[in-house]
Design an enzyme around this catalytic site. Structure first.
Site, PDB file in Angstrom:
ATOM      1  N   ASN A 137     -25.481  -8.175  26.190  1.00 48.67           N
ATOM      2  CA  ASN A 137     -24.772  -9.225  26.927  1.00 48.67           C
ATOM      3  C   ASN A 137     -24.133 -10.134  25.887  1.00 48.67           C
ATOM      4  O   ASN A 137     -24.826 -10.902  25.225  1.00 48.67           O
ATOM      5  CB  ASN A 137     -25.776 -10.005  27.797  1.00 48.67           C
ATOM      6  CG  ASN A 137     -25.153 -11.236  28.418  1.00 48.67           C
ATOM      7  OD1 ASN A 137     -23.934 -11.328  28.553  1.00 48.67           O
ATOM      8  ND2 ASN A 137     -25.989 -12.195  28.805  1.00 48.67           N
ATOM      9  N   TRP A 138     -22.829 -10.014  25.754  1.00 47.54           N
ATOM     10  CA  TRP A 138     -22.141 -10.777  24.702  1.00 47.54           C
ATOM     11  C   TRP A 138     -21.958 -12.252  25.060  1.00 47.54           C
ATOM     12  O   TRP A 138     -21.548 -13.043  24.238  1.00 47.54           O
ATOM     13  CB  TRP A 138     -20.767 -10.142  24.413  1.00 47.54           C
ATOM     14  CG  TRP A 138     -20.840  -9.004  23.448  1.00 47.54           C
ATOM     15  CD1 TRP A 138     -21.917  -8.189  23.213  1.00 47.54           C
ATOM     16  CD2 TRP A 138     -19.802  -8.557  22.563  1.00 47.54           C
ATOM     17  NE1 TRP A 138     -21.613  -7.267  22.243  1.00 47.54           N
ATOM     18  CE2 TRP A 138     -20.314  -7.465  21.832  1.00 47.54           C
ATOM     19  CE3 TRP A 138     -18.490  -8.963  22.337  1.00 47.54           C
ATOM     20  CZ2 TRP A 138     -19.560  -6.786  20.865  1.00 47.54           C
ATOM     21  CZ3 TRP A 138     -17.733  -8.284  21.383  1.00 47.54           C
ATOM     22  CH2 TRP A 138     -18.268  -7.206  20.658  1.00 47.54           C
ATOM     23  N   LYS A 139     -22.211 -12.608  26.301  1.00 51.24           N
ATOM     24  CA  LYS A 139     -21.957 -13.980  26.766  1.00 51.24           C
ATOM     25  C   LYS A 139     -20.505 -14.364  26.420  1.00 51.24           C
ATOM     26  O   LYS A 139     -19.662 -13.491  26.339  1.00 51.24           O
ATOM     27  CB  LYS A 139     -22.971 -14.959  26.162  1.00 51.24           C
ATOM     28  CG  LYS A 139     -24.402 -14.446  26.282  1.00 51.24           C
ATOM     29  CD  LYS A 139     -25.400 -15.519  26.035  1.00 51.24           C
ATOM     30  CE  LYS A 139     -26.774 -14.904  25.918  1.00 51.24           C
ATOM     31  NZ  LYS A 139     -27.833 -15.839  26.124  1.00 51.24           N
ATOM     32  N   HIS A 149     -27.614 -13.926  36.045  1.00 49.21           N
ATOM     33  CA  HIS A 149     -28.158 -14.366  34.752  1.00 49.21           C
ATOM     34  C   HIS A 149     -28.603 -15.826  34.885  1.00 49.21           C
ATOM     35  O   HIS A 149     -27.967 -16.610  35.597  1.00 49.21           O
ATOM     36  CB  HIS A 149     -27.081 -14.217  33.668  1.00 49.21           C
ATOM     37  CG  HIS A 149     -27.623 -14.383  32.289  1.00 49.21           C
ATOM     38  ND1 HIS A 149     -27.885 -15.617  31.741  1.00 49.21           N
ATOM     39  CD2 HIS A 149     -27.987 -13.471  31.344  1.00 49.21           C
ATOM     40  CE1 HIS A 149     -28.366 -15.451  30.517  1.00 49.21           C
ATOM     41  NE2 HIS A 149     -28.442 -14.155  30.250  1.00 49.21           N
ATOM     42  N   GLU A 195     -28.237 -18.261  33.008  1.00 47.95           N
ATOM     43  CA  GLU A 195     -27.205 -19.241  32.655  1.00 47.95           C
ATOM     44  C   GLU A 195     -26.282 -19.490  33.849  1.00 47.95           C
ATOM     45  O   GLU A 195     -25.813 -20.598  34.076  1.00 47.95           O
ATOM     46  CB  GLU A 195     -26.418 -18.748  31.425  1.00 47.95           C
ATOM     47  CG  GLU A 195     -27.276 -18.886  30.161  1.00 47.95           C
ATOM     48  CD  GLU A 195     -26.923 -17.927  29.034  1.00 47.95           C
ATOM     49  OE1 GLU A 195     -25.840 -17.316  29.066  1.00 47.95           O
ATOM     50  OE2 GLU A 195     -27.757 -17.783  28.122  1.00 47.95           O
ATOM     51  N   GLU A 211     -36.017 -11.698  32.658  1.00 50.20           N
ATOM     52  CA  GLU A 211     -35.574 -12.548  31.558  1.00 50.20           C
ATOM     53  C   GLU A 211     -36.193 -13.935  31.693  1.00 50.20           C
ATOM     54  O   GLU A 211     -35.620 -14.810  32.367  1.00 50.20           O
ATOM     55  CB  GLU A 211     -34.042 -12.678  31.582  1.00 50.20           C
ATOM     56  CG  GLU A 211     -33.312 -11.383  31.348  1.00 50.20           C
ATOM     57  CD  GLU A 211     -32.011 -11.629  30.602  1.00 50.20           C
ATOM     58  OE1 GLU A 211     -31.810 -10.962  29.588  1.00 50.20           O
ATOM     59  OE2 GLU A 211     -31.227 -12.498  31.012  1.00 50.20           O
ATOM     60  N   GLY A 264     -32.339 -16.759  23.972  1.00 52.26           N
ATOM     61  CA  GLY A 264     -31.609 -17.469  22.920  1.00 52.26           C
ATOM     62  C   GLY A 264     -32.471 -18.447  22.141  1.00 52.26           C
ATOM     63  O   GLY A 264     -31.955 -19.293  21.411  1.00 52.26           O
ATOM     64  N   SER A 267     -34.627 -12.860  23.512  1.00 54.39           N
ATOM     65  CA  SER A 267     -34.861 -12.808  22.061  1.00 54.39           C
ATOM     66  C   SER A 267     -35.371 -11.454  21.579  1.00 54.39           C
ATOM     67  O   SER A 267     -36.229 -11.384  20.696  1.00 54.39           O
ATOM     68  CB  SER A 267     -35.813 -13.940  21.631  1.00 54.39           C
ATOM     69  OG  SER A 267     -35.197 -15.192  21.866  1.00 54.39           O
ATOM     70  N   GLY A 277     -29.099 -10.291  24.234  1.00 57.98           N
ATOM     71  CA  GLY A 277     -28.007 -11.243  24.046  1.00 57.98           C
ATOM     72  C   GLY A 277     -27.538 -11.255  22.611  1.00 57.98           C
ATOM     73  O   GLY A 277     -26.811 -10.366  22.149  1.00 57.98           O
ATOM     74  N   GLY A 278     -27.999 -12.245  21.845  1.00 57.50           N
ATOM     75  CA  GLY A 278     -27.524 -12.468  20.481  1.00 57.50           C
ATOM     76  C   GLY A 278     -27.496 -11.217  19.612  1.00 57.50           C
ATOM     77  O   GLY A 278     -26.506 -10.971  18.904  1.00 57.50           O
TER      78      GLY A 278
HETATM   79  C1  PEP Z   1     -29.473 -12.788  27.460  1.00 53.64           C
HETATM   80  O1  PEP Z   1     -28.503 -13.503  27.314  1.00 53.64           O
HETATM   81  O2  PEP Z   1     -29.590 -12.119  28.501  1.00 53.64           O
HETATM   82  C2  PEP Z   1     -30.484 -12.746  26.405  1.00 53.64           C
HETATM   83  C3  PEP Z   1     -31.580 -12.058  26.607  1.00 53.64           C
HETATM   84  O3  PEP Z   1     -30.193 -13.420  25.242  1.00 53.64           O
HETATM   85  P1  PEP Z   1     -30.980 -13.351  23.837  1.00 53.64           P
HETATM   86  O4  PEP Z   1     -31.282 -11.908  23.554  1.00 53.64           O
HETATM   87  O5  PEP Z   1     -30.042 -13.942  22.852  1.00 53.64           O
HETATM   88  O6  PEP Z   1     -32.246 -14.125  24.013  1.00 53.64           O
END
Ligand code: PEP
Length: 257
Positions: free
Chosen positions: A10-12, A96, A98, A168, A174, A213, A234-235
Site C-alpha cells: 500500500n503506497w499510500k 483502511h 486512515e 491492521e 507506520g 510495520s 505500507g512503508g
Molecule cells: C498500511 O498502510 O496498511 C500499513 C500497514 O503501513 P505500514 O506497513 O507502514 O505500517
C-alpha cells in the site's frame, strides 16, 4: 504454500511515474514462481502506468480505495471499480484505518465499497483493526466484531468468498511497532472463527493478512502463525527490494510449515 498466501503493498500518497518505473525494474528480477500472490496498491493516477509496467511480471495492481457507487454519475472525485478494472487493476484497499479516521468512512460505507468493488470485478482488501485506546480498554474483539460483523451482514456468501481480509491494528501502522507474532496469530484465529460461524468452508479459504510495520526483518516471524496468510505492507512496500524480501519471507515460511 496455501492458496491463501498473499502479500500486498500500500503506497499510500507516495510515488511518481518515475518511482513506478524504477520500482518495477527492481522488482522484476526478484519475482519467481515460488512467491505468493502479490499486488501493489498505488494512488489512482498511477494505476494504469503500474499495470502496464507490471504486465507479464505476475504481480497485480490495485487502487487504495474505490467508490461505493457502481453506476456512472454525479459523484465528483470518485473512482469506480469498473474504472479501476479498465485501467488494469484487480485489487482495491477498502476501509483502511486512515480512511476511517481521516475521511469519515463508516462501517456502512466500507460495506458499500466492498460490494461495489466485487460488482466491478475488483477484489477488495478489507481492513479492520483496533486503536491503541481500544486495545488498552480491552475492546479488541468488540471493535473487530463490529467492523467485520458489518461486512458479514452486508455481503452474501458469494461476495465474501471474493474478499481478502486485512487485520491492521491502528497502533502498529507506520509506527515501527508491529504486533507480536503471537498477537497477530491470536487475532487472525479469532477473525477466522467469527467467519466460520457464518460459513466454515469460507473461513478456511479466506486470506487473512496482517498489516502494521511489517518489514523484511520481522516478516518471517509474523508469518509463522497458521492463520496469518501474508501481509498488507505500507512503508516497506515503497522499495522493491524490501517488498520482495517480505514476499520471499512468506514463501520460505510456508515452505517451513
Ligand atoms: C498500511 O498502510 O496498511 C500499513 C500497514 O503501513 P505500514 O506497513 O507502514 O505500517
Amino acid at each position: 504454500m496455501t492458496n491463501r498466501a498473499f502479500v500486498a503493498g500500500n503506497w499510500k500518497m507516495n510515488g511518481s511515474r518515475a518511482d513506478i518505473d524504477a520500482f518495477v525494474d527492481q522488482l522484476k528480477p526478484r519475482i519467481d514462481d515460488h512467491l505468493p500472490r502479490m499486488a501493489v496498491c498505488v494512488p489512482f493516477v498511477y494505476v494504469s502506468r503500474l499495470a502496464e509496467a507490471l504486465g507479464g511480471v505476475g504481480v497485480a495492481t490495485g487502487g487504495q480505495d474505490v467508490a461505493g457507487e457502481t453506476e456512472p454519475g454525479a459523484f465528483t472525485g470518485e473512482v469506480s471499480a469498473s474504472m479501476l478494472a479498465d485501467c488494469g487493476a484487480t485489487y482495491a484497499v477498502v476501509g483502511h484505518s486512515e480512511r476511517r479516521a481521516m475521511y469519515g468512512e463508516t462501517d456502512d460505507i466500507v460495506v458499500a465499497k466492498t460490494r461495489a468493488a466485487i460488482a466491478g470485478g475488483i477484489t477488495p482488501i478489507v481492513c479492520v483493526g483496533e486503536t491503541l485506546e481500544q486495545r488498552d480498554a480491552d475492546e479488541v474483539e468488540a471493535v473487530l466484531n463490529r467492523q467485520l460483523g458489518a461486512v458479514l451482514e452486508g455481503c452474501s456468501d458469494e461476495e465474501l468468498s471474493k474478499i481478502v481480509l486485512a487485520y491492521e491494528p491502528v497502533w502498529a501502522i507506520g509506527t515501527g511497532r508491529s504486533a507480536t507474532p503471537e498477537q497477530a496469530q491470536e487475532i487472525h484465529a479469532f477473525l477466522r472463527s467469527q467467519i466460520a460461524k457464518r460459513a466454515d468452508t469460507l473461513s478456511r479459504s479466506l486470506s487473512i493478512v496482517y498489516g502494521g510495520s511489517v518489514k523484511p526483518d520481522n516478516a518471517k516471524a509474523i508469518f509463522a502463525g497458521d492463520d496469518v496468510d501474508g501481509a498488507l505492507v505500507g512503508g516497506a512496500s515503497l522499495k522493491a527490494d524490501s517488498f520482495a524480501d517480505i514476499a520471499h519471507a512468506m514463501a520460505s515460511q510456508s515452505a517451513t510449515n
